[in-house]
Scaffold this active site. Structure first.
Site, PDB file in Angstrom:
ATOM      1  N   GLY A   1       0.827  -1.202   0.000  1.00 22.07           N
ATOM      2  CA  GLY A   1       0.000   0.000   0.000  1.00 22.07           C
ATOM      3  C   GLY A   1       0.853   1.241   0.000  1.00 22.07           C
ATOM      4  N   GLY A   2       0.191   2.378   0.065  1.00 21.91           N
ATOM      5  CA  GLY A   2       0.916   3.646   0.023  1.00 21.91           C
ATOM      6  C   GLY A   2       1.702   3.916   1.282  1.00 21.91           C
ATOM      7  N   MET A   3       1.297   3.291   2.407  1.00 22.80           N
ATOM      8  CA  MET A   3       1.948   3.572   3.677  1.00 22.80           C
ATOM      9  C   MET A   3       2.709   2.371   4.216  1.00 22.80           C
ATOM     10  SD  MET A   3       0.247   5.267   7.103  1.00 22.80           S
ATOM     11  CE  MET A   3      -0.469   3.773   7.778  1.00 22.80           C
ATOM     12  N   ALA A   4       2.304   1.172   3.831  1.00 25.28           N
ATOM     13  CA  ALA A   4       2.907  -0.013   4.432  1.00 25.28           C
ATOM     14  C   ALA A   4       2.810  -1.197   3.480  1.00 25.28           C
ATOM     15  CB  ALA A   4       2.211  -0.340   5.753  1.00 25.28           C
ATOM     16  N   THR A   5       3.583  -2.230   3.803  1.00 31.43           N
ATOM     17  CA  THR A   5       3.534  -3.509   3.100  1.00 31.43           C
ATOM     18  C   THR A   5       3.062  -4.566   4.089  1.00 31.43           C
ATOM     19  OG1 THR A   5       5.373  -2.860   1.684  1.00 31.43           O
ATOM     20  CG2 THR A   5       4.858  -5.199   1.787  1.00 31.43           C
TER      21      THR A   5
ATOM     22  N   LYS B   1       2.143  -6.008   9.235  1.00 29.60           N
ATOM     23  CA  LYS B   1       2.008  -4.769   8.473  1.00 29.60           C
ATOM     24  C   LYS B   1       3.207  -3.887   8.819  1.00 29.60           C
ATOM     25  CE  LYS B   1      -1.445  -1.160   7.528  1.00 29.60           C
ATOM     26  NZ  LYS B   1      -2.805  -0.696   7.858  1.00 29.60           N
TER      27      LYS B   1
ATOM     28  N   ASP C   1     -12.428   5.260   6.494  1.00 27.86           N
ATOM     29  CA  ASP C   1     -11.898   4.813   5.197  1.00 27.86           C
ATOM     30  C   ASP C   1     -12.540   3.493   4.790  1.00 27.86           C
ATOM     31  OD1 ASP C   1     -10.349   4.995   2.910  1.00 27.86           O
ATOM     32  OD2 ASP C   1      -8.625   3.973   3.799  1.00 27.86           O
TER      33      ASP C   1
END
Length: 645
Positions: free
Chosen positions: A27-31, A47, A141
């Site tokens: 994702g944009g913030m984490a894997t 995460k 979200d």
């Protein structure tokens, strides 16, 4: 090339505990990785924040906030967080591992879902969000990507990274958090400020997408989508899927109302509406396959996305297409996507011989019944389309497109429905009606507003009557002194006369207490003198039954309410409290004591002390005499003179 092999974390042990086996998603913030907790020997999801973001305090705060928030939500439909920590530049969350897919995977493969499947997914999602809302959190979200569907049929809500306390207003420097397609209008207008109804709105959009296979608002750019969220209602799903029950249109319209006050207050309230809607649907309506659905036919291999979950929090009937007779353990299995079941083969049997007359009768009966059925189900009839909350022009277009006439258009005030949009129809949406018949529309004129009447100078009771007759409510009544307005008559209102207000609004009233009177000081006076002075000033006198000890003689006024020099209105009451005389206290014997000891003993007994030294006592330090002999009594607070030699 397998990108997993290029990931430096795969194969590593994070924080001396979590062995990373494979990468699941980026994702944009984490894997997110699949990992094994080597201490507890269990599979979990790890995460890991991108190292480049770990130096940003706001991102780390969101990460830690997700762990703390979800840790408080011990709910079966929330992805649980087990641990949070840091290993060098890596900040991570250890979470529950869900083997399965996301709702986005299901929609991508299946398109639109049957109503039963959509509600089976929505109910546990709302149960999870309801637990968060009642705990004081907002997800902010919600989208299909954050709804996980396990291979065992469980539904879990994930990614509470944007969660905030309900009463927290955040500043995001203009950035709009959340995914554009699911943002509530208030999230666009005031980024950072959100309450549970933003999650309700997003769930309404997700329900629309499950029922139709499409998002309600699209555009060439995010700005266009944002504009539509602000200025256009989410259309009824039946506009895309003809034949959908009105109850589902109503659910979507309720959850996605652009005015948040009209929406259910939280996910718990929306869940109640969903259950009520489901209870009113027939089995045929629940299992109807939308034309947008992709055929479920495939080979005999098991399909991981074919599982439709059932709410773990609500007892449900037998799954779809299962035969009766399953044991209790089978009831909790999940329903699956199904193609329309094939029609059973007709059995060809020998028709018994009958007389010609009987045969003709049967044929005519079949023709008659068939003609009746054809007449009822053919194009002679249609259903009133869902046009609630649509503009009058769009509603008329939809009625005409359905082959119906627009009947009389009525108008009505509404506090919740926007001016110029449809409040109701007659017959109501979804009702069966003959084609070319007319449908009456009731269009909103918006909230009814009235002018605040001028009631200044009126008596209070008359002013209240005038406000009520004009459609307003008398509100709080306060009093003020006035030299110009007679006591009991209205000085002013708030809002002022001539101001337009919504019908039923409260109007505060200020009433005159009359001219102000300075209350004279009558303490220490005899009762008769005090009463005469107060009555001459225009005040009413009342004497308290209670009497108190004081410095004043018995029968004199010891206290008054209101106090002296305060203000009162003509005719107001002043309450007098009479003295029962001073308190008598035994005087200590201090003759022969030092001056300091004598003063201390007398003051502790409640007396004032005066020294008499004369010429002979200028340098003395012994008490030779006292004005009241020791052992006698004197009024408490009176002065005792000591002679010093």
């Amino acid at each position: 090339m397998d990108t997993t092999l290029q990931d430096p974390l795969v194969g590593q042990v994070l924080d001396g505990r979590y062995r990373i086996d494979a990468r699941i998603a980026v994702g944009g913030m984490a894997t997110v990785y699949r990992a094994v907790d080597t201490r507890l020997d269990r599979v979990l999801a790890l995460k890991v924040m991108h190292p480049a973001l770990a130096a940003d305090g706001s991102f780390v705060e969101r990460f830690i906030r997700e762990a703390k928030s979800v840790a408080r939500l011990a709910h079966p439909n929330v992805v649980q967080v087990f641990d949070q920590g840091t290993d060098g530049s890596y900040v991570y969350l250890a979470m529950e591992y869900i083997a399965g897919c996301t709702l986005r995977d299901v929609l991508r493969e299946r398109g639109a879902l049957q109503p039963r499947a959509a509600l089976d997914i929505l109910e546990p999602v709302l149960a999870a969000l309801g637990a968060a809302h009642r705990a004081g959190f907002v997800h902010r979200d919600m989208k299909p990507e954050n709804v996980l569907i396990g291979d065992d049929g469980r539904v879990k809500v994930a990614d509470f990274g944007l969660v905030r306390s309900v009463d927290t207003v955040t500043s995001t420097t203009g950035a709009v958090l959340g995914t554009v397609a699911y943002l509530a209008p208030e999230q666009i207008e005031t980024p950072g400020a959100a309450d549970p109804r933003v999650d309700v709105y997003a769930c309404g959009v997700v329900l629309y997408e499950m029922l139709t296979g499409e998002k309600p608002h699209d555009g060439d750019s995010p700005a266009i989508v944002l504009y539509k969220h602000l200025h256009e209602n989410v259309p009824p799903p039946s506009a895309e899927v003809p034949g959908l029950p009105f109850a589902l249109d109503d659910l979507v319209a309720s959850a996605t109302a652009r005015t948040r006050e009209v929406r259910p207050q939280d996910a718990v309230a929306l869940l109640g509406q969903v259950r009520d809607a489901r209870a009113g649907l027939t089995e045929e309506q629940l299992d109807a396959v939308p034309p947008q659905a992709v055929s479920a036919a495939h080979d005999n291999a098991e399909d991981r996305t074919s599982v439709i979950p059932r709410s773990l929090t609500v007892p449900r009937p037998l799954p779809v297409d299962e035969e009766e007779g399953f044991g209790p353990d089978e009831v909790d299995r999940t329903s699956r996507f199904q193609s329309p079941p094939p029609l059973p083969p007709r059995r060809r049997g020998a028709r018994p011989r009958r007389g010609l007359l009987a045969l003709v009768t049967v044929v005519l009966l079949v023709i008659g019944v068939g003609a009746g059925v054809w007449y009822i189900n053919s194009g002679q009839f249609t259903k009133v389309p869902a046009v609630l909350t649509q503009s009058r022009a769009k509603a008329e277009q939809r009625l005409e497109a359905a082959g119906l006439e627009v009947g009389p258009v009525k108008h009505s005030y509404s506090d919740t429905v926007k001016r110029g949009t449809v409040i109701s129809t007659d017959p109501e949406p979804g009702a069966r009606i003959r084609k070319h018949d007319s449908v009456t529309l009731t269009v909103s004129d918006g909230p009814q507003t009235v002018k605040v009447p001028d009631v200044t100078g009126s008596r209070l009771d008359k002013a209240k009557e005038l406000l009520t007759s004009d459609g307003l409510e008398p509100g709080q009544v306060t009093q003020e002194f006035s030299d110009d307005v007679i006591k009991g008559f209205v000085i002013s209102t708030s809002p002022e006369a001539g101001t337009k207000r919504r019908a039923g609004s409260a109007v505060s009233i200020v009433v005159s207490k009359g001219a102000a009177i300075d209350v004279p000081d009558v303490t220490g006076e005899d009762l008769d003198d005090a009463k005469a002075e107060l009555e001459e000033a225009g005040l009413t006198v009342e004497v308290s039954a209670e009497q108190v000890t004081s410095e004043f003689d018995k029968g004199q006024v010891a206290a008054q309410t209101p106090e002296a020099d305060s203000q009162a209105a003509d005719g107001d009451t002043v309450t007098l409290t009479l003295s029962k005389g001073p308190e008598m206290v035994e005087v200590p014997d201090v003759v022969g004591d030092s001056v300091d000891d004598a003063k201390t003993a007398l003051e502790q007994a409640g007396f004032e002390v005066s020294e008499d030294r004369g010429l002979l006592g200028l340098f003395g330090d012994t008490v030779k005499k006292q004005s009241v002999d020791g052992g006698d009594t004197a009024p408490k607070g009176s002065t005792i003179t000591i002679t010093i030699r």
